[in-house]
Design a protein around this motif. Structure first.
Motif, PDB file in Angstrom:
ATOM      1  N   PHE A  50      37.589  40.695  41.695  1.00 32.92           N
ATOM      2  CA  PHE A  50      37.952  39.603  42.420  1.00 32.92           C
ATOM      3  C   PHE A  50      39.007  39.742  43.451  1.00 32.92           C
ATOM      4  CE2 PHE A  50      39.520  35.092  42.652  1.00 32.92           C
ATOM      5  CZ  PHE A  50      38.343  34.403  42.885  1.00 32.92           C
ATOM      6  N   TYR A  51      39.831  40.620  43.269  1.00 30.38           N
ATOM      7  CA  TYR A  51      40.941  41.091  44.179  1.00 30.38           C
ATOM      8  C   TYR A  51      40.167  41.752  45.556  1.00 30.38           C
ATOM      9  CZ  TYR A  51      45.144  42.850  46.344  1.00 30.38           C
ATOM     10  OH  TYR A  51      46.416  43.147  47.469  1.00 30.38           O
ATOM     11  N   ARG A  52      39.336  42.430  45.196  1.00 29.13           N
ATOM     12  CA  ARG A  52      38.670  43.120  46.261  1.00 29.13           C
ATOM     13  C   ARG A  52      37.639  42.297  46.959  1.00 29.13           C
ATOM     14  NH1 ARG A  52      38.647  47.230  42.369  1.00 29.13           N
ATOM     15  NH2 ARG A  52      36.669  46.608  41.337  1.00 29.13           N
ATOM     16  N   TRP A  53      37.119  41.242  46.251  1.00 23.35           N
ATOM     17  CA  TRP A  53      36.509  40.119  47.187  1.00 23.35           C
ATOM     18  C   TRP A  53      37.389  39.214  48.021  1.00 23.35           C
ATOM     19  CZ3 TRP A  53      33.266  38.218  42.376  1.00 23.35           C
ATOM     20  CH2 TRP A  53      32.179  39.165  41.955  1.00 23.35           C
ATOM     21  N   LEU A  54      38.559  38.955  47.569  1.00 26.51           N
ATOM     22  CA  LEU A  54      39.528  38.462  48.276  1.00 26.51           C
ATOM     23  C   LEU A  54      39.843  38.990  49.513  1.00 26.51           C
ATOM     24  CD1 LEU A  54      41.567  36.621  45.481  1.00 26.51           C
ATOM     25  CD2 LEU A  54      40.029  35.405  46.869  1.00 26.51           C
ATOM     26  N   LYS A  55      39.876  40.394  49.522  1.00 25.70           N
ATOM     27  CA  LYS A  55      40.401  41.325  50.608  1.00 25.70           C
ATOM     28  C   LYS A  55      39.326  41.123  51.616  1.00 25.70           C
ATOM     29  CE  LYS A  55      43.047  44.354  50.552  1.00 25.70           C
ATOM     30  NZ  LYS A  55      44.428  44.291  51.756  1.00 25.70           N
ATOM     31  N   LEU A  56      38.108  40.697  51.518  1.00 22.55           N
ATOM     32  CA  LEU A  56      37.249  40.361  52.518  1.00 22.55           C
ATOM     33  C   LEU A  56      37.509  39.449  53.354  1.00 22.55           C
ATOM     34  CD1 LEU A  56      33.918  41.209  50.565  1.00 22.55           C
ATOM     35  CD2 LEU A  56      35.179  42.836  51.758  1.00 22.55           C
ATOM     36  N   ASP A  59      43.852  39.536  54.315  1.00 19.99           N
ATOM     37  CA  ASP A  59      44.768  40.982  54.039  1.00 19.99           C
ATOM     38  C   ASP A  59      45.685  40.518  52.904  1.00 19.99           C
ATOM     39  OD1 ASP A  59      43.505  41.861  56.138  1.00 19.99           O
ATOM     40  OD2 ASP A  59      44.748  41.245  57.758  1.00 19.99           O
ATOM     41  N   THR A  60      46.206  39.487  52.647  1.00 20.12           N
ATOM     42  CA  THR A  60      47.190  39.309  51.581  1.00 20.12           C
ATOM     43  C   THR A  60      46.553  38.168  50.595  1.00 20.12           C
ATOM     44  OG1 THR A  60      48.227  37.461  52.933  1.00 20.12           O
ATOM     45  CG2 THR A  60      49.043  39.695  53.035  1.00 20.12           C
ATOM     46  N   PRO A  61      45.681  38.683  49.681  1.00 16.85           N
ATOM     47  CA  PRO A  61      45.167  37.809  48.496  1.00 16.85           C
ATOM     48  C   PRO A  61      46.011  37.242  47.695  1.00 16.85           C
ATOM     49  CG  PRO A  61      43.932  39.918  48.401  1.00 16.85           C
ATOM     50  CD  PRO A  61      45.068  40.194  49.472  1.00 16.85           C
ATOM     51  N   PRO A  62      45.974  36.022  47.247  1.00 21.83           N
ATOM     52  CA  PRO A  62      47.168  35.345  46.439  1.00 21.83           C
ATOM     53  C   PRO A  62      47.432  36.246  44.911  1.00 21.83           C
ATOM     54  CG  PRO A  62      44.889  34.030  46.269  1.00 21.83           C
ATOM     55  CD  PRO A  62      44.647  35.035  47.356  1.00 21.83           C
ATOM     56  N   GLN A  67      50.127  30.173  44.445  1.00 21.06           N
ATOM     57  CA  GLN A  67      49.018  30.388  45.439  1.00 21.06           C
ATOM     58  C   GLN A  67      47.483  30.364  44.397  1.00 21.06           C
ATOM     59  OE1 GLN A  67      50.080  34.255  46.803  1.00 21.06           O
ATOM     60  NE2 GLN A  67      50.727  33.242  48.753  1.00 21.06           N
ATOM     61  N   LEU A  68      47.696  30.574  43.330  1.00 21.80           N
ATOM     62  CA  LEU A  68      46.570  30.824  42.401  1.00 21.80           C
ATOM     63  C   LEU A  68      46.186  29.412  41.993  1.00 21.80           C
ATOM     64  CD1 LEU A  68      47.519  34.081  40.188  1.00 21.80           C
ATOM     65  CD2 LEU A  68      45.538  33.779  41.842  1.00 21.80           C
ATOM     66  N   LEU A  69      47.258  28.602  41.570  1.00 19.93           N
ATOM     67  CA  LEU A  69      46.813  27.261  41.502  1.00 19.93           C
ATOM     68  C   LEU A  69      46.208  26.398  42.643  1.00 19.93           C
ATOM     69  CD1 LEU A  69      47.149  24.897  39.071  1.00 19.93           C
ATOM     70  CD2 LEU A  69      49.569  24.377  40.294  1.00 19.93           C
ATOM     71  N   ALA A  70      46.731  26.812  43.770  1.00 20.17           N
ATOM     72  CA  ALA A  70      45.993  26.246  44.846  1.00 20.17           C
ATOM     73  C   ALA A  70      44.598  26.421  45.007  1.00 20.17           C
ATOM     74  CB  ALA A  70      46.893  26.270  46.058  1.00 20.17           C
TER      75      ALA A  70
END
Length: 206
Positions: A50-56, A59-62, A67-70
């Motif tokens: 999931f972190y790698r998907w957010l990197k798409l 540049d700074t995944p939560p 941040q995760l709650l939002a």
């Protein structure tokens, strides 16, 4: 096949496209909500898929709880919107299909010659009108929603299952063959029971 084709034509393929989009949103955001919870509870978040998907997308995944709650709140919001949109569009499509098919049946019945009315009692004709509209409202509309939802559910979860554990996909053909065997047996019985029920109900109002 012809029944569902007539239903889709009555609903309108544009509205069906919006329905598929809403149901796809339900499936996508449901899976992403589950993945977000897994990502939230993971100790080393940078090693997760999931972190790698957010990197798409950034540049700074939560990573912080705020941040995760939002992020989870936005996913829940889109999931709720997709649910409401899917049910609303399904209801509108069912009403539109029932209205169109009722008008077509009414026009065809009124155009019948008098000898047709001599062999078909008025009560039976009225009963078929009410039953066909009832089937359109409570039967085919729900079935189409279930079919769309089931197909999208299968595709979506198969994709996520492939990402999580590809070897488990080998069980799907065996399960599909077994379910189709039992479904074909019960499908024949249901059709025969429906035919008999309509036949005997038609004689109640001669």
């Amino acid at each position: 096949g012809s029944t569902y084709h007539a239903f889709c034509s009555a609903v309108g393929y544009g509205l069906l496209g919006w329905l598929v989009l809403a149901l796809s949103g339900i499936m996508i955001f449901q899976n992403f909500c589950s993945l977000c919870i897994v990502y939230w509870t993971e100790q080393d978040k940078e090693k997760t898929q999931f972190y790698r998907w957010l990197k798409l997308f950034t540049d700074t995944p939560p990573t912080s709880p705020q941040q995760l709650l939002a992020l989870y709140g936005w996913l829940i919001l889109f999931f709720v919107i997709s649910n409401f949109a899917g049910h609303i569009i399904e209801i509108i499509g069912g009403i539109r299909a029932a209205r169109k098919i009722f008008l077509e049946a009414l026009e065809g019945t009124v155009a019948k010659p008098f000898r047709w009315w001599d062999t078909n009692p008025t009560g039976r004709t009225l009963n078929r009108f009410s039953e066909d509209v009832n089937v359109m409202d409570n039967g085919i509309t729900n079935i189409m929603g279930v079919i769309f939802g089931a197909v999208l559910y299968f595709i979506g979860h198969s994709v996520f299952l492939f990402l999580a554990n590809p070897l488990s996909l080998g069980l799907l053909p065996i399960i599909a063959i077994a379910l189709e065997y039992y479904a074909s047996y019960y499908r024949t019985n249901i059709r025969e029971m429906q035919r008999l029920w309509l036949f005997f109900m038609g004689s109640l109002y001669p």
